[in-house]
Design an enzyme around this catalytic site. Sequence first.
Site, mmCIF file in Angstrom:
data_model
loop_
_atom_site.group_PDB
_atom_site.id
_atom_site.type_symbol
_atom_site.label_atom_id
_atom_site.label_comp_id
_atom_site.label_asym_id
_atom_site.label_seq_id
_atom_site.Cartn_x
_atom_site.Cartn_y
_atom_site.Cartn_z
ATOM 1 N N ASP A 267 10.395 4.948 -9.654
ATOM 2 C CA ASP A 267 10.261 5.744 -11.219
ATOM 3 C C ASP A 267 11.095 6.729 -11.840
ATOM 4 O OD1 ASP A 267 8.159 3.386 -11.832
ATOM 5 O OD2 ASP A 267 6.288 4.490 -11.350
ATOM 6 N N SER B 109 0.830 -1.110 -0.330
ATOM 7 C CA SER B 109 0.113 -0.398 0.018
ATOM 8 C C SER B 109 0.781 0.941 0.148
ATOM 9 C CB SER B 109 -0.914 -0.188 1.015
ATOM 10 O OG SER B 109 -2.082 0.631 1.213
ATOM 11 N N LYS C 131 -0.693 -4.336 -3.542
ATOM 12 C CA LYS C 131 -2.322 -3.790 -2.585
ATOM 13 C C LYS C 131 -1.896 -1.883 -3.765
ATOM 14 C CE LYS C 131 -4.889 -1.970 1.268
ATOM 15 N NZ LYS C 131 -5.454 -0.932 0.209
#
Length: 539
Positions: A319, A308, A333
Site C-alpha cells: 500500500d 495473518s 486471514k
Amino acid sequence: MPTRTRRALVSLSLFFGTCALAGSMLNGRVNAQSATDESTVRDSLHQFTDVYSVVEGNYADKLDTDKVDKVIYDGAIPSMLHVLDPHSNFYDPKAYAQMREDQHGRYYGVGMHIQPQMGKDGVQRVVVIDTFDGSPAYKSGIKPGDAILFIEGKSADGMDSLAVSNLLKGPKGTHVAVQMQREGADKPLTFDLTRDEIPRPSVDLAYFIKPGIGYIHVTQFMETTSHEVGDALTKFGPEMTGLIIDLRGNPGGLLNEAVAMSDKFLSRGDIVVSQKGRSFQDVVYKANHGEQGKKYPIIVLVNRNTASAAEIVSGALQDHDRALIVGETTFGKGLVQTVFQIAENTGLALTTYHYYTPSGRLIQRDYNGVSLYDYYYVRNDAKPADKSNLEVKQTDSGRTVYGGGGITPDEKIESPHSNAFENNLLSHAAFFDYMKHYLAHRSIDKNFQVDDAVLTDFKSFLKTDKVDYSDADFNTNLSWIKMNIRSQLFISQFGANEGFRAAKDDDPQIAKALTFMPEALALEERSDKSKEQRTASIK
C-alpha cells in the site's frame, strides 16, 4: 452424579464462565450481561449436560477419562467456536503450552526434528529428520537418519514423536543418554546430551543470494522476529542494493512483531495496519521509527499459505509502494484473535478484531457457507480470480489494489505443482533414505554438485529400494531431483540451514522473483516521487 459427569460439568462450566467474562470484556462493560443472556447460557449448558448424561449412560463403550477430555476439548468446545468463524479456537493444556513455546521461540531440550518411520527390519522407530544448528544434538554428531533406540535406558520402540520429545526435553544443564542406530555403523551409537536452551529463529536464512541482493526467509512471527530481521539488515550493510523477503508458507503470529518489522521499511508515521472490532476501540498502528539509511528496491515473495501477520507486512509494504509483491494471492486471514488464559492451563483464542491495510483493505477471505476443511485446504486457483465483487483501493501512488480475498501480488508466479513421479519419490522418502546410503561411508564438501556419477548411483538406489520410475520421468524432473539430492545431503553434512540454503539456491520461484528487481526499483522511484509531490502540496 457420576464422577466423569461431574468432571465434564466442571470443564464446561469453567469454559462457559470464561466465555461470559470474555463477552463482558468485548462489550466493554464488565458484569454487564443482561438477564436474558445469562439465562440463555444457563439453558445451553443445561441442554448440553442432558445430552452428555444420555451419552454417558447409554453409549456402547465405557467413557474413560481420556474419552471425556476428547468429548469436551476436541468436540463440544471447538465445534461451538467454529460456528463463529474458522479462527476462534480452544487450546487444551498441551496445545496451550505448545502455543506459548512457539511464541517465545525457544525451549529446553536437545534440538532436533523427529518423526516416526518404518525401518527395514519392519519396526517403526522415531528417526531424526534434522538437527538445529548449534544445538546439543548437532554438536554431539547426531545425524539425520539416526533412529532412536533407547532414551535413558528405556526402549523407544512404538513411541510416537510427542512421547520421545517429552523425554528429550528437560531443565537446562541436565543430561539425557540416547542410543541411536545409524545406517552403515557396526553397532548402536550412544550420546550423552546436555540439555540447553534451544532457540528457534524465525529468520532461518539471511544471506546474499547474488552479489548485492540480500535474501531473508521469515518462517513465522515470534517475539524475536523484528530483532532478527534487524540483525540481518545490519549484517548485509551498505553493500546491499536490493532485498528479497520470503514470506511463503509463513502462517503469521504476533501482530506487534509484524508492525515492528514493517517499521524497518516504511517512513516514520506511515500506517502499518488498523484494527476494528465491535467492543474495543479501533487501534491504528504506525511506523514509530521508519527506515534508516539508504533505500533499496524490495521484493516480497508470497504464496497461498502466506497468512495473518505475514499479510500485514505484505499489505503495508504494498500500500505504501515500498515493495513489489510477487507470487500468489495470499491466504486471506484478516481476523485478529485475543488469547484469554483459562484455568487449568487452557486458552481461548477469540476473534476480537478485523484488520485493515493502510489503504483500508479488509484482507479476510469469505468463509460463509464454507466447511472448515474447504476453507483451509480447498481453494480453486485454476479459475481466473473474479475481482468484480472485491473492494477496490489505491496505494499511495495511485496503483489499484483489491481487498477481501488476501493480498493480490503485483507480479504473479505460480507455485510448482508436484506430479505423480515426484509424489512417488517423496512418499517413499527416497531422498532421505538415499542420503543415509550415500553418506554411510563417505562425506562431501560445500563444493559438492550432483553430477552424472551421483545420478547413476541414485538410479541404482531407487531400483534396489524398489521405487518404480521411467527414464522419461527421471529426465523430465532432473532439476528437481538434483535440488533434492543436494539439499538433503547438505542437511546431513552441514546442518539444516545449509541444506535449506542449497534448496533456495535452486528454487525456480526465487530465480523468477529476481528477474523483477528492475520493476521493484521503478516502484521505489515512483514511491519517492509520490511522496515528494505530497510534501510539496502540503507546503
